[in-house]
Scaffold this active site. Structure first.
Site, short mmCIF file in Angstrom:
data_model
loop_
_atom_site.label_atom_id
_atom_site.label_comp_id
_atom_site.label_asym_id
_atom_site.label_seq_id
_atom_site.Cartn_x
_atom_site.Cartn_y
_atom_site.Cartn_z
N ILE A 175 0.74 -1.36 0.09
CA ILE A 175 -0.22 -0.05 -0.43
C ILE A 175 0.69 1.31 -0.44
CG2 ILE A 175 -1.81 -0.64 0.83
CD1 ILE A 175 -0.97 0.35 3.46
N THR A 211 3.82 1.94 7.06
CA THR A 211 2.98 1.48 6.46
C THR A 211 1.26 1.97 6.71
OG1 THR A 211 3.77 -1.11 6.30
CG2 THR A 211 1.20 -1.02 6.91
N THR A 270 -8.38 0.31 16.02
CA THR A 270 -8.37 -0.28 17.19
C THR A 270 -8.33 0.37 18.02
OG1 THR A 270 -6.71 -0.48 18.57
CG2 THR A 270 -5.47 0.36 17.21
N ASP A 271 -8.88 0.31 19.45
CA ASP A 271 -8.84 0.96 20.10
C ASP A 271 -8.09 1.77 21.16
OD1 ASP A 271 -8.50 -1.04 21.33
OD2 ASP A 271 -9.84 -2.01 23.04
N GLU A 272 -6.63 1.03 20.93
CA GLU A 272 -5.41 0.94 21.04
C GLU A 272 -5.26 2.97 21.46
OE1 GLU A 272 -2.30 -1.46 21.28
OE2 GLU A 272 -4.13 -3.09 20.57
N TYR A 278 2.50 1.09 17.32
CA TYR A 278 1.84 0.57 17.14
C TYR A 278 0.60 2.21 16.78
CZ TYR A 278 -2.52 -2.29 16.15
OH TYR A 278 -3.64 -1.80 15.56
N LYS A 293 -1.34 4.03 14.23
CA LYS A 293 -3.11 4.19 14.37
C LYS A 293 -3.54 5.43 14.09
CE LYS A 293 -5.10 0.53 12.47
NZ LYS A 293 -5.03 0.07 10.90
P1 NAD Z 1 -2.39 -8.51 10.40
O1 NAD Z 1 -0.64 -8.16 11.34
O2 NAD Z 1 -3.01 -9.91 10.94
O3 NAD Z 1 -2.64 -8.77 9.30
C1 NAD Z 1 -1.80 -7.43 8.65
C2 NAD Z 1 -2.35 -7.83 6.71
O4 NAD Z 1 -1.74 -6.90 5.69
C3 NAD Z 1 -1.29 -8.84 6.75
O5 NAD Z 1 -1.95 -10.11 5.40
C4 NAD Z 1 0.09 -8.14 5.84
O6 NAD Z 1 0.75 -8.92 4.99
C5 NAD Z 1 -0.07 -7.00 5.42
N1 NAD Z 1 0.55 -5.91 4.99
C6 NAD Z 1 1.48 -5.07 5.87
N2 NAD Z 1 1.83 -4.51 5.50
C7 NAD Z 1 1.52 -3.84 4.37
C8 NAD Z 1 1.75 -3.02 3.13
N3 NAD Z 1 2.87 -2.09 3.20
N4 NAD Z 1 1.17 -2.81 1.85
C9 NAD Z 1 -0.44 -4.31 2.51
N5 NAD Z 1 -0.13 -5.17 2.75
C10 NAD Z 1 0.46 -5.27 3.96
O7 NAD Z 1 -2.87 -7.99 11.07
P2 NAD Z 1 -4.87 -8.05 11.92
O8 NAD Z 1 -4.94 -7.89 13.45
O9 NAD Z 1 -5.53 -8.89 10.87
O10 NAD Z 1 -5.39 -6.57 12.08
C11 NAD Z 1 -5.79 -5.93 10.74
C12 NAD Z 1 -6.19 -4.44 10.73
O11 NAD Z 1 -7.40 -5.08 12.22
C13 NAD Z 1 -5.09 -3.70 11.33
O12 NAD Z 1 -5.11 -2.50 11.03
C14 NAD Z 1 -5.03 -3.42 12.43
O13 NAD Z 1 -4.81 -2.62 13.21
C15 NAD Z 1 -6.76 -3.76 12.98
N6 NAD Z 1 -7.06 -4.62 14.45
C16 NAD Z 1 -6.69 -5.42 15.06
C17 NAD Z 1 -7.08 -5.61 15.46
C18 NAD Z 1 -6.80 -7.28 16.74
O14 NAD Z 1 -7.33 -7.33 17.93
N7 NAD Z 1 -5.37 -7.81 15.80
C19 NAD Z 1 -7.83 -5.02 16.49
C20 NAD Z 1 -8.55 -3.69 16.10
C21 NAD Z 1 -7.85 -3.19 14.96
P1 TYD Z 2 -1.43 -8.81 22.24
O1 TYD Z 2 -1.60 -9.99 21.48
O2 TYD Z 2 -0.02 -8.38 21.74
O3 TYD Z 2 -2.30 -7.29 21.88
P2 TYD Z 2 -2.27 -5.88 22.14
O4 TYD Z 2 -0.47 -5.71 22.89
O5 TYD Z 2 -2.46 -4.96 20.75
O6 TYD Z 2 -2.91 -5.79 23.25
O7 TYD Z 2 -1.29 -8.71 24.13
C1 TYD Z 2 -2.64 -8.97 24.56
C2 TYD Z 2 -1.39 -8.15 26.00
O8 TYD Z 2 -1.26 -9.74 26.57
C3 TYD Z 2 -1.29 -7.45 26.74
O9 TYD Z 2 -1.22 -7.39 27.94
C4 TYD Z 2 0.05 -8.15 26.36
C5 TYD Z 2 0.20 -8.83 27.16
N1 TYD Z 2 0.98 -10.01 26.10
C6 TYD Z 2 1.91 -11.13 27.05
O10 TYD Z 2 1.61 -10.80 29.08
N2 TYD Z 2 3.06 -11.88 27.29
C7 TYD Z 2 2.93 -11.80 25.49
O11 TYD Z 2 3.72 -13.16 24.65
C8 TYD Z 2 2.73 -11.42 24.80
C9 TYD Z 2 1.89 -11.04 22.73
C10 TYD Z 2 1.06 -10.58 24.84
#
Ligand code: NAD
Ligand code: TYD
Length: 353
Positions: free
Chosen positions: A65, A105, A135-137, A160, A164
């Site tokens: 992207i 990114t 994200t809520d973060e 991160y 975002k």
């Molecule tokens: P993920 O890391 O599993 O997947 C990210 C995807 O984006 C991958 O397929 C990767 O190849 C692709 N990608 C990364 N950089 C890229 C680039 N420069 N160009 C094109 N593709 C690229 O992430 P996820 O957990 O599926 O999160 C997806 C979205 O949801 C993110 O925007 C994240 O901020 C948001 N989000 C995630 C969570 C969560 O709990 N995982 C919660 C709230 C919001």
């Molecule tokens: P994570 O899954 O990395 O999500 P986020 O930091 O985006 O909320 O982590 C979830 C919670 O778990 C966070 O408080 C950090 C903690 N954590 C551990 O205690 N041990 C681990 O190995 C990881 C990856 C996360």
């Protein structure tokens, strides 16, 4: 010309949440053509979409992207009517090791997409939509009480969440300045199948299975609000079709858990599934150095989404977690393929401390 009513660019569709969104849209809306653009970083895996890859309304396009020419080429080729933007660097610990990758990114990439949408839809904004998944973060951390609402001021603490937050501001700036039709959602922590095993839940499942230490940061007292990934995909579907332009919607599970309690719950579930004596897996728990800038508590107030658009989570956490554990135990090859390569190098670096 084609017979599709809509051609939607989904970015990051080979990742965890993106693959669930792509699957939902491809199966539920045969009249939509779904173009999945993904750079296939360490987190992107086309195996995640094996079950729908031959559907006629699905196309995969490898691309980054941040690559303006590639994004422009795809906009020209497909004449997108909508974008659902999920591509991101998504792991807090990696953002602490390499923040610039997150700025590139999450910030630059988002602006490249916004620019392309603006240029291609200029004067024809009616019926178009740029949906930004966030994200809520971005809201920072809560104390013992309270919930994040859409009015909570942004206060990100990790590279991160800062990246975002910046991307969210750019999306709203393109709406306010250029009239780009946008909508946005800020979701809590997701869990479910196809989750990369660097994040808490799949990492613990994988380590329990392999009798490896379970690294809990600090005292394990940090709280997250967990939502089943398929419920998030349903929320994205709802907001995509019914959300008001220029609005953001909080998405959450009304499901707060301390990390240490989740780890114990997983240990109990896995002891049963693996026929181990009760208490075996919990002996693997190891308290390790805390994450720098570790947010204490996240909790989402999803009332706006519920009241305005009628969405609510469908699954109880214990049931969702059990389904998730079953998926990981039944998909050994998926996890072996993922953990054999660069993930292994990252793991050694992250947990060497
Ligand atoms: P993920 O890391 O599993 O997947 C990210 C995807 O984006 C991958 O397929 C990767 O190849 C692709 N990608 C990364 N950089 C890229 C680039 N420069 N160009 C094109 N593709 C690229 O992430 P996820 O957990 O599926 O999160 C997806 C979205 O949801 C993110 O925007 C994240 O901020 C948001 N989000 C995630 C969570 C969560 O709990 N995982 C919660 C709230 C919001
Ligand atoms: P994570 O899954 O990395 O999500 P986020 O930091 O985006 O909320 O982590 C979830 C919670 O778990 C966070 O408080 C950090 C903690 N954590 C551990 O205690 N041990 C681990 O190995 C990881 C990856 C996360």
């Amino acid at each position: 010309m084609n017979n599709y009513t809509s051609t939607i660019l989904v970015t990051g569709g080979a990742g965890f949440i993106g693959s669930h969104v792509v699957r939902l849209f491809v199966n539920k809306y045969p009249a939509y053509r779904i173009v999945n653009m993904d750079a296939l970083t360490y987190a992107g895996n086309l195996e995640n979409l094996k079950d729908i890859e031959s559907k006629p309304n699905y196309v995969f396009e490898k691309g980054d992207i941040t690559d303006e020419a590639r994004v422009e080429e795809l906009f020209r080729q497909y004449q997108f009517t909508a974008v659902i933007h999920l591509a991101a660097e998504s792991h807090v610990d990696r953002s602490i090791m390499d923040p610039l990758a997150f700025v590139k990114t999450n910030v630059m990439g988002t602006v490249v997409l916004l620019n392309a949408a603006r240029q291609h839809w200029k004067g024809q904004e009616q019926g178009k939509l740029f949906y930004h998944v966030s994200t809520d973060e971005v809201y920072g951390t809560l104390g013992e009480t309270g919930l994040f609402t859409e009015e909570t001021p942004y206060d990100p603490h990790s590279p991160y969440s800062a990246s975002k937050a910046a991307s969210d501001h750019f999306v709203m700036a393109w709406h306010d300045t250029y009239g780009l039709p946008v909508v946005m959602s800020n979701c809590s922590n997701n869990y479910g199948s196809h989750h990369f095993p660097e994040k808490l839940i799949p990492l613990m499942i994988n380590n329990i299975k392999n009798n490896k230490p379970l690294p809990v940061y600090g005292k394990g007292e940090n709280v997250r609000d967990w939502l089943f990934v398929e419920d998030h995909a349903r929320a994205i579907d709802t907001i995509f079709h019914k959300g008001r332009l220029g609005q953001s919607y909080n998405v959450g599970g009304f499901n707060e858990w301390k990390n240490i309690d989740i780890v114990h719950l997983l240990c109990n579930i896995m002891d049963k599934k693996l026929s181990r004596p009760a208490g075996t897996s919990a002996k693997l728990i190891k308290f390790v150095t805390d994450r720098p800038g570790h947010d204490l508590r996240y909790a989402i107030d999803a009332t706006k989404l519920n009241k305005e658009l009628g969405w609510s989570p469908s699954l109880q956490f214990e049931e969702g977690l059990e389904r998730t554990v079953d998926w990981y135990l039944n998909n050994e090859q998926w996890i072996n393929d993922i953990t054999s390569g660069s993930y292994q190098r990252y793991y050694e670096q992250q947990y060497a401390r």
